[in-house]
Design a protein around this motif. Structure first.
Motif, PDB file in Angstrom:
ATOM      1  N   LYS A 228       3.521  14.526  -3.681  1.00 47.49           N
ATOM      2  CA  LYS A 228       2.691  13.148  -2.791  1.00 47.49           C
ATOM      3  C   LYS A 228       3.752  12.682  -2.452  1.00 47.49           C
ATOM      4  CE  LYS A 228      -0.921  15.410  -4.052  1.00 47.49           C
ATOM      5  NZ  LYS A 228      -2.177  16.122  -2.907  1.00 47.49           N
ATOM      6  N   GLN A 229       4.225  12.238  -0.809  1.00 47.86           N
ATOM      7  CA  GLN A 229       5.267  11.590  -0.009  1.00 47.86           C
ATOM      8  C   GLN A 229       4.512  10.518   0.318  1.00 47.86           C
ATOM      9  OE1 GLN A 229       9.098  12.370   0.602  1.00 47.86           O
ATOM     10  NE2 GLN A 229       8.237  10.070   0.522  1.00 47.86           N
ATOM     11  N   TYR A 230       5.179   9.660  -0.024  1.00 51.48           N
ATOM     12  CA  TYR A 230       4.185   8.066   0.304  1.00 51.48           C
ATOM     13  C   TYR A 230       5.481   7.468   1.081  1.00 51.48           C
ATOM     14  CZ  TYR A 230       0.605   9.382  -2.900  1.00 51.48           C
ATOM     15  OH  TYR A 230      -0.710   9.972  -3.221  1.00 51.48           O
ATOM     16  N   ILE A 231       4.867   6.534   1.726  1.00 53.38           N
ATOM     17  CA  ILE A 231       5.192   5.608   2.419  1.00 53.38           C
ATOM     18  C   ILE A 231       4.856   4.056   1.925  1.00 53.38           C
ATOM     19  CG2 ILE A 231       6.263   4.344   4.970  1.00 53.38           C
ATOM     20  CD1 ILE A 231       6.099   6.431   6.378  1.00 53.38           C
TER      21      ILE A 231
ATOM     22  N   ILE B  26       0.818  -1.250   0.163  1.00 48.64           N
ATOM     23  CA  ILE B  26       0.128  -0.072   0.135  1.00 48.64           C
ATOM     24  C   ILE B  26       0.515   1.192   0.101  1.00 48.64           C
ATOM     25  CG2 ILE B  26      -2.096  -0.854   1.224  1.00 48.64           C
ATOM     26  CD1 ILE B  26      -0.739   0.153   3.491  1.00 48.64           C
ATOM     27  N   LEU B  27       0.803   2.104  -0.589  1.00 47.10           N
ATOM     28  CA  LEU B  27       1.238   3.282  -0.257  1.00 47.10           C
ATOM     29  C   LEU B  27       0.109   3.762   1.092  1.00 47.10           C
ATOM     30  CD1 LEU B  27       1.660   4.933  -4.283  1.00 47.10           C
ATOM     31  CD2 LEU B  27       2.985   3.448  -2.627  1.00 47.10           C
ATOM     32  N   SER B  28       0.888   4.896   1.747  1.00 47.22           N
ATOM     33  CA  SER B  28       0.765   5.248   2.677  1.00 47.22           C
ATOM     34  C   SER B  28       1.045   6.955   2.795  1.00 47.22           C
ATOM     35  CB  SER B  28       1.147   4.823   3.594  1.00 47.22           C
ATOM     36  OG  SER B  28       0.680   5.830   5.286  1.00 47.22           O
ATOM     37  N   LEU B  29      -0.028   7.988   2.469  1.00 50.23           N
ATOM     38  CA  LEU B  29       0.550   9.143   2.232  1.00 50.23           C
ATOM     39  C   LEU B  29       0.973   9.994   3.660  1.00 50.23           C
ATOM     40  CD1 LEU B  29       0.255  11.631   0.468  1.00 50.23           C
ATOM     41  CD2 LEU B  29      -2.113  11.829   1.675  1.00 50.23           C
ATOM     42  N   SER B  30       2.599  10.384   3.513  1.00 50.37           N
ATOM     43  CA  SER B  30       3.187  10.614   4.716  1.00 50.37           C
ATOM     44  C   SER B  30       2.219  11.917   5.448  1.00 50.37           C
ATOM     45  CB  SER B  30       4.211  10.540   4.516  1.00 50.37           C
ATOM     46  OG  SER B  30       5.036  10.172   3.456  1.00 50.37           O
ATOM     47  N   THR B  31       2.599  11.666   6.190  1.00 49.03           N
ATOM     48  CA  THR B  31       2.243  12.714   7.579  1.00 49.03           C
ATOM     49  C   THR B  31       2.839  13.610   8.356  1.00 49.03           C
ATOM     50  OG1 THR B  31       1.527  11.363   9.523  1.00 49.03           O
ATOM     51  CG2 THR B  31      -0.232  11.781   7.800  1.00 49.03           C
ATOM     52  N   LEU B  32       2.834  15.262   9.006  1.00 53.59           N
ATOM     53  CA  LEU B  32       3.757  15.241   9.461  1.00 53.59           C
ATOM     54  C   LEU B  32       4.253  13.895  10.783  1.00 53.59           C
ATOM     55  CD1 LEU B  32       2.390  18.931  10.482  1.00 53.59           C
ATOM     56  CD2 LEU B  32       4.245  17.172   8.922  1.00 53.59           C
ATOM     57  N   ASP B  33       3.242  13.023  11.392  1.00 50.45           N
ATOM     58  CA  ASP B  33       4.383  12.242  12.107  1.00 50.45           C
ATOM     59  C   ASP B  33       5.367  11.126  11.781  1.00 50.45           C
ATOM     60  OD1 ASP B  33       2.450  12.934  14.475  1.00 50.45           O
ATOM     61  OD2 ASP B  33       1.076  11.443  13.317  1.00 50.45           O
ATOM     62  N   ASP B  34       5.384  11.099  10.352  1.00 48.39           N
ATOM     63  CA  ASP B  34       6.146  10.552   9.377  1.00 48.39           C
ATOM     64  C   ASP B  34       7.561  11.397   9.302  1.00 48.39           C
ATOM     65  OD1 ASP B  34       4.130   8.764   9.307  1.00 48.39           O
ATOM     66  OD2 ASP B  34       3.734   9.825   7.858  1.00 48.39           O
ATOM     67  N   VAL B  35       7.669  12.236   9.682  1.00 48.59           N
ATOM     68  CA  VAL B  35       8.397  13.630   9.153  1.00 48.59           C
ATOM     69  C   VAL B  35      10.085  12.620   9.936  1.00 48.59           C
ATOM     70  CG1 VAL B  35       9.975  15.549   9.346  1.00 48.59           C
ATOM     71  CG2 VAL B  35       7.059  15.490   9.317  1.00 48.59           C
ATOM     72  N   ASP B  36      10.632  12.034  11.017  1.00 47.01           N
ATOM     73  CA  ASP B  36      11.281  12.270  11.609  1.00 47.01           C
ATOM     74  C   ASP B  36      11.736  10.689  10.167  1.00 47.01           C
ATOM     75  OD1 ASP B  36      12.216  13.323  13.562  1.00 47.01           O
ATOM     76  OD2 ASP B  36      11.103  12.220  14.811  1.00 47.01           O
ATOM     77  N   PHE B  37      11.179   9.220   9.753  1.00 47.30           N
ATOM     78  CA  PHE B  37      11.496   7.975   9.192  1.00 47.30           C
ATOM     79  C   PHE B  37      11.745   9.058   7.766  1.00 47.30           C
ATOM     80  CE2 PHE B  37       9.976   5.123   6.923  1.00 47.30           C
ATOM     81  CZ  PHE B  37      10.331   3.993   6.813  1.00 47.30           C
ATOM     82  N   ILE B  38      11.343   9.461   7.548  1.00 48.13           N
ATOM     83  CA  ILE B  38      10.924  10.101   5.786  1.00 48.13           C
ATOM     84  C   ILE B  38      12.831  10.731   6.051  1.00 48.13           C
ATOM     85  CG2 ILE B  38      10.649  12.217   4.100  1.00 48.13           C
ATOM     86  CD1 ILE B  38       7.910  11.317   5.158  1.00 48.13           C
TER      87      ILE B  38
END
Length: 176
Positions: A55-58, A6-18
């Motif tokens: 659009k940034q996805y994980i 799945i493509l999970s649209l990034s949120t501010l919660d994902d910033v450190d991971f990205i």
């Protein structure tokens, strides 16, 4: 066929991971410069997450843990022309299993069906064989070669330019 990712649209919660992925030089072997300035990268990531043009996805496995296996981004290339640019990275332990092709196909579907893109483009270092094979497997066509466009490993190398048009995407999906 059921999609495995799945493509999970990034949120501010994902910033450190990205930020950790975008500053990890070993994930980007065909890029000559990967910033190690995590604060500058963080600022850029936050700005893009809050934009309507990027659009940034994980990329995650479609399993109970939603295991992250890579990242994919797609953004306006030339807005006035209806073109978008796609880029991706699969973590080394998940490469060669078709996950990137699946993720890129989903992103193309979003671009053409949801965002009314006319064209999606992608570029890669001429030595990044895996990347241009993904592009070809999703129906992109090599439009050109930018000669000695990239500085890589102390020498100038070519950059391949690929694209797919909305009409090609629609025809391919009708026939598949």
């Amino acid at each position: 066929m059921k999609e495995r990712i799945i493509l999970s649209l990034s949120t501010l919660d994902d910033v450190d991971f990205i930020v950790n992925k975008k500053t990890c030089a070993s994930l980007w072997p065909f890029e000559d410069f990967i910033s190690s300035d995590k604060e500058a990268v963080r600022k850029n990531v936050v700005e893009k997450i809050n934009s309507d043009w990027y659009k940034q996805y994980i990329i995650k496995l479609d399993d109970p843990e939603r295991t992250p296996i890579g990242e994919l981004h797609i953004h306006w290339y030339v807005k006035e022309r209806g073109s978008w640019e796609i880029g991706y990275c699969i973590f080394p332990e998940y490469r060669g299993q078709g996950y990137c092709v699946e993720a890129a196909k989903i992103a193309l579907r979003y671009a053409f069906e949801d965002w009314n893109a006319h064209k999606v483009v992608a570029m890669c270092n001429e030595f990044n064989i895996s990347s241009y094979k993904v592009m070809e497997r999703i129906g992109m066509v090599r439009e050109g070669i930018f000669r000695e466009e990239l500085s890589w490993q102390g020498k100038w190398v070519n950059q391949f330019f690929y694209s797919i048009l909305d009409s090609e995407f629609r025809k391919r999906n009708i026939n598949s």
